[in-house]
Design an enzyme around this catalytic site. Structure first.
Site, PDB file in Angstrom:
ATOM      1  N   LYS A  67     -19.249  48.260  14.895  1.00 12.96           N
ATOM      2  CA  LYS A  67     -19.164  48.956  16.193  1.00 12.96           C
ATOM      3  C   LYS A  67     -18.602  50.371  16.075  1.00 12.96           C
ATOM      4  O   LYS A  67     -19.007  51.265  16.813  1.00 12.96           O
ATOM      5  CB  LYS A  67     -18.324  48.144  17.184  1.00 12.96           C
ATOM      6  CG  LYS A  67     -18.988  46.831  17.585  1.00 12.96           C
ATOM      7  CD  LYS A  67     -18.156  46.103  18.630  1.00 12.96           C
ATOM      8  CE  LYS A  67     -18.710  44.708  18.853  1.00 12.96           C
ATOM      9  NZ  LYS A  67     -18.021  43.987  19.934  1.00 12.96           N
ATOM     10  N   ASN A  88     -21.548  48.907  21.084  1.00  7.96           N
ATOM     11  CA  ASN A  88     -22.238  47.640  20.777  1.00  7.96           C
ATOM     12  C   ASN A  88     -23.713  47.689  21.181  1.00  7.96           C
ATOM     13  O   ASN A  88     -24.458  46.745  20.904  1.00  7.96           O
ATOM     14  CB  ASN A  88     -21.540  46.446  21.454  1.00  7.96           C
ATOM     15  CG  ASN A  88     -21.848  46.365  22.931  1.00  7.96           C
ATOM     16  OD1 ASN A  88     -22.125  47.381  23.566  1.00  7.96           O
ATOM     17  ND2 ASN A  88     -21.805  45.176  23.492  1.00  7.96           N
ATOM     18  N   ASP A 103     -19.195  45.557  26.295  1.00  3.91           N
ATOM     19  CA  ASP A 103     -18.246  44.436  26.137  1.00  3.91           C
ATOM     20  C   ASP A 103     -17.285  44.327  27.331  1.00  3.91           C
ATOM     21  O   ASP A 103     -17.013  43.229  27.817  1.00  3.91           O
ATOM     22  CB  ASP A 103     -17.417  44.617  24.849  1.00  3.91           C
ATOM     23  CG  ASP A 103     -18.232  44.318  23.603  1.00  3.91           C
ATOM     24  OD1 ASP A 103     -19.155  43.493  23.676  1.00  3.91           O
ATOM     25  OD2 ASP A 103     -17.942  44.931  22.558  1.00  3.91           O
ATOM     26  N   GLY A 128      -3.145  41.104  21.161  1.00  3.23           N
ATOM     27  CA  GLY A 128      -3.926  41.878  20.195  1.00  3.23           C
ATOM     28  C   GLY A 128      -4.022  43.329  20.632  1.00  3.23           C
ATOM     29  O   GLY A 128      -3.874  43.641  21.827  1.00  3.23           O
TER      30      GLY A 128
HETATM   31  P1  ATR Z   1     -11.012  43.608  16.515  1.00  2.00           P
HETATM   32  O1  ATR Z   1     -11.958  44.773  16.463  1.00  2.00           O
HETATM   33  O2  ATR Z   1     -11.684  42.260  16.496  1.00  2.00           O
HETATM   34  O3  ATR Z   1     -10.010  43.720  17.609  1.00  2.00           O
HETATM   35  P2  ATR Z   1      -9.072  44.517  14.562  1.00  2.00           P
HETATM   36  O4  ATR Z   1      -9.181  45.910  15.062  1.00  2.00           O
HETATM   37  O5  ATR Z   1      -9.020  44.258  13.095  1.00  2.00           O
HETATM   38  O6  ATR Z   1     -10.281  43.612  15.087  1.00  2.00           O
HETATM   39  O7  ATR Z   1      -7.824  43.833  15.266  1.00  2.00           O
HETATM   40  C1  ATR Z   1      -7.428  42.552  14.990  1.00  2.00           C
HETATM   41  C2  ATR Z   1      -6.289  42.148  15.926  1.00  2.00           C
HETATM   42  O8  ATR Z   1      -5.903  40.808  15.644  1.00  2.00           O
HETATM   43  C3  ATR Z   1      -5.039  42.993  15.760  1.00  2.00           C
HETATM   44  O9  ATR Z   1      -4.380  43.064  17.003  1.00  2.00           O
HETATM   45  C4  ATR Z   1      -4.237  42.151  14.755  1.00  2.00           C
HETATM   46  O10 ATR Z   1      -2.850  42.392  14.785  1.00  2.00           O
HETATM   47  P3  ATR Z   1      -2.224  43.623  13.925  1.00  2.00           P
HETATM   48  O11 ATR Z   1      -2.562  44.876  14.665  1.00  2.00           O
HETATM   49  O12 ATR Z   1      -0.773  43.348  13.880  1.00  2.00           O
HETATM   50  O13 ATR Z   1      -2.891  43.548  12.556  1.00  2.00           O
HETATM   51  C5  ATR Z   1      -4.517  40.780  15.272  1.00  2.00           C
HETATM   52  N1  ATR Z   1      -4.320  39.697  14.296  1.00  2.00           N
HETATM   53  C6  ATR Z   1      -5.084  39.426  13.200  1.00  2.00           C
HETATM   54  N2  ATR Z   1      -4.619  38.329  12.562  1.00  2.00           N
HETATM   55  C7  ATR Z   1      -3.542  37.886  13.287  1.00  2.00           C
HETATM   56  C8  ATR Z   1      -2.629  36.788  13.147  1.00  2.00           C
HETATM   57  N3  ATR Z   1      -2.739  35.910  12.150  1.00  2.00           N
HETATM   58  N4  ATR Z   1      -1.651  36.648  14.080  1.00  2.00           N
HETATM   59  C9  ATR Z   1      -1.532  37.546  15.087  1.00  2.00           C
HETATM   60  N5  ATR Z   1      -2.359  38.611  15.266  1.00  2.00           N
HETATM   61  C10 ATR Z   1      -3.358  38.772  14.389  1.00  2.00           C
END
Ligand code: ATR
Length: 278
Positions: A67, A88, A103, A128
Site C-alpha cells: 500500500k 489500496n 479502507d 495499534g
Molecule cells: P499495518 O500496516 O498492518 O498497521 P504496521 O505498520 O507494521 O502494519 O503496524 C503494525 C502494528 O501492530 C503496530 O502498531 C505494532 O506495534 P509497534 O508500533 O509497537 O510495533 C503492532 N504490533 C505488532 N505486533 C504486536 C504485538 N505482538 N503486540 C502488540 N502490538 C503489536
C-alpha cells in the site's frame, strides 16, 4: 467484447477473498470485468504495475505489503489517500495513475450501516499505530466521538499519529499500561499481533457495559481479539470481513461508477466460512 481487466496485487496473496468478492459483484451488476489475484513481492511492484497496464489493465487493488509503494507510484491522489499515506485502489485515467484509499470508508460503512454501531459521543479506543490506523482515524473522528484514544506498544508512534490528527477531534495516545482504569464503548484492534494469534495486554475491565469489539483483521476462525471480546462481555465482537467487502465495493464504485450491494456478499462469505468452503 473482452472484459476490462482488474486485479489485486499483494504478497502473499494465495488466501485473498478479493477475487470471489469481485466475482459476486460482477454477477450482481453485470459489469464486464475480469478480476484476478497476482502475487507481487515489493521489489517487483513497479514492473508488475507497468506490465499489467501495458496488457490493458484498468485498475488494481493493492494489499499488504504494497500500500505504501502504491501511494508512492500514483501520479494523483485523493485526499483520503494522501491523509492515509497508503493506497489500496489504483485506476488509470488518461494514462495517469490515480491512487485512492477505500479502507477508512469501508470500516465506517461496516460499523455504522451493517452493524448499526453509533460512534457519535462514544469513547473509542484504537489498538495499534501502524499503516492500518492512519487510514481510519479521519473517518472515525469525523463521526464526532467523545474521545479517541490510540494505544500502542511503541508509545511514540501513537503520539505522533495523535499529534497529526489532533485538528480533527479529541485524539490522544497511551501505551498499553496507560489503559488501566479507562473504559471504552468501542475497541478496534488494528495491531498485527493477531497474525501470530497474540493479543496486546488489555485490562479485563476495559469495555464499558454494552461495549463493542471490532477486529480489522479477519480469519476463517474467530480471531484472538474477537474471542477476547466475547470473553469480556462485549455486546458485539466481530472481525473485519464486512470491512473487506465494503472497501471492495467502494473500489468497484471508483472503477465502474456502480456501487454493488454488500449485504448479500457478506452473508455469502460468512456462510462459506462457516461451512469451510470457498
Ligand atoms: P499495518 O500496516 O498492518 O498497521 P504496521 O505498520 O507494521 O502494519 O503496524 C503494525 C502494528 O501492530 C503496530 O502498531 C505494532 O506495534 P509497534 O508500533 O509497537 O510495533 C503492532 N504490533 C505488532 N505486533 C504486536 C504485538 N505482538 N503486540 C502488540 N502490538 C503489536
Amino acid at each position: 467484447m473482452l472484459p476490462d481487466r482488474y486485479a489485486v496485487f499483494g504478497h502473499p496473496i494465495g488466501h485473498s477473498k478479493s477475487p470471489l468478492i469481485h466475482t459476486l459483484f460482477v454477477q450482481q451488476t453485470g459489469e464486464n470485468i475480469a478480476y484476478t489475484a497476482q502475487d507481487v513481492p515489493p521489489e517487483c511492484f513497479e514492473v508488475a504495475l507497468r506490465t499489467f497496464h501495458a496488457g490493458g489493465g484498468k485498475g488494481l487493488n493493492c494489499t499488504v505489503p504494497l500500500k505504501e509503494l502504491a501511494f508512492q507510484a500514483a501520479d494523483e491522489l485523493t485526499s483520503r489517500a494522501r491523509q492515509s499515506e497508503a493506497v489500496n485502489t489504483l485506476v488509470w485515467r488518461d494514462d495517469k495513475l490515480c491512487g485512492d484509499n477505500t479502507d477508512g470508508i469501508g470500516l465506517l460503512r461496516d460499523l455504522t450501516e451493517n452493524l448499526a454501531i453509533d460512534l457519535s459521543g462514544r469513547r473509542l479506543l484504537v489498538l495499534g499505530a501502524g499503516g492500518a490506523v492512519r487510514g481510519i482515524l479521519r473517518p472515525l473522528l469525523e463521526r464526532k466521538p467523545a474521545c479517541l484514544v490510540i494505544a500502542n506498544r511503541t508509545v511514540s508512534r501513537a503520539q505522533s499519529l495523535a499529534a497529526r490528527f489532533a485538528a480533527l477531534g479529541p485524539v490522544s495516545a497511551v501505551g498499553f499500561p496507560g489503559l488501566q482504569g479507562l473504559r471504552f464503548d468501542l475497541v478496534l484492534n488494528a495491531t498485527a499481533a493477531g497474525l501470530q494469534g497474540e493479543l496486546p495486554p488489555l485490562p479485563d475491565d476495559l469495555l464499558a457495559p454494552d461495549g463493542d469489539c471490532y477486529d480489522l483483521m479477519y480469519a476463517d476462525k474467530p480471531t484472538a481479539f474477537v474471542r477476547w471480546g466475547h470473553d469480556h462481555g462485549a455486546r458485539l465482537s466481530v472481525d473485519g470481513l464486512g470491512m473487506l467487502v465494503e472497501q471492495a465495493a467502494e473500489a468497484f464504485l471508483v472503477w465502474r461508477g456502480v456501487r454493488p450491494r454488500t449485504a448479500p456478499v457478506i452473508r455469502r462469505l460468512r456462510r462459506a466460512t462457516a461451512t469451510g468452503g470457498e
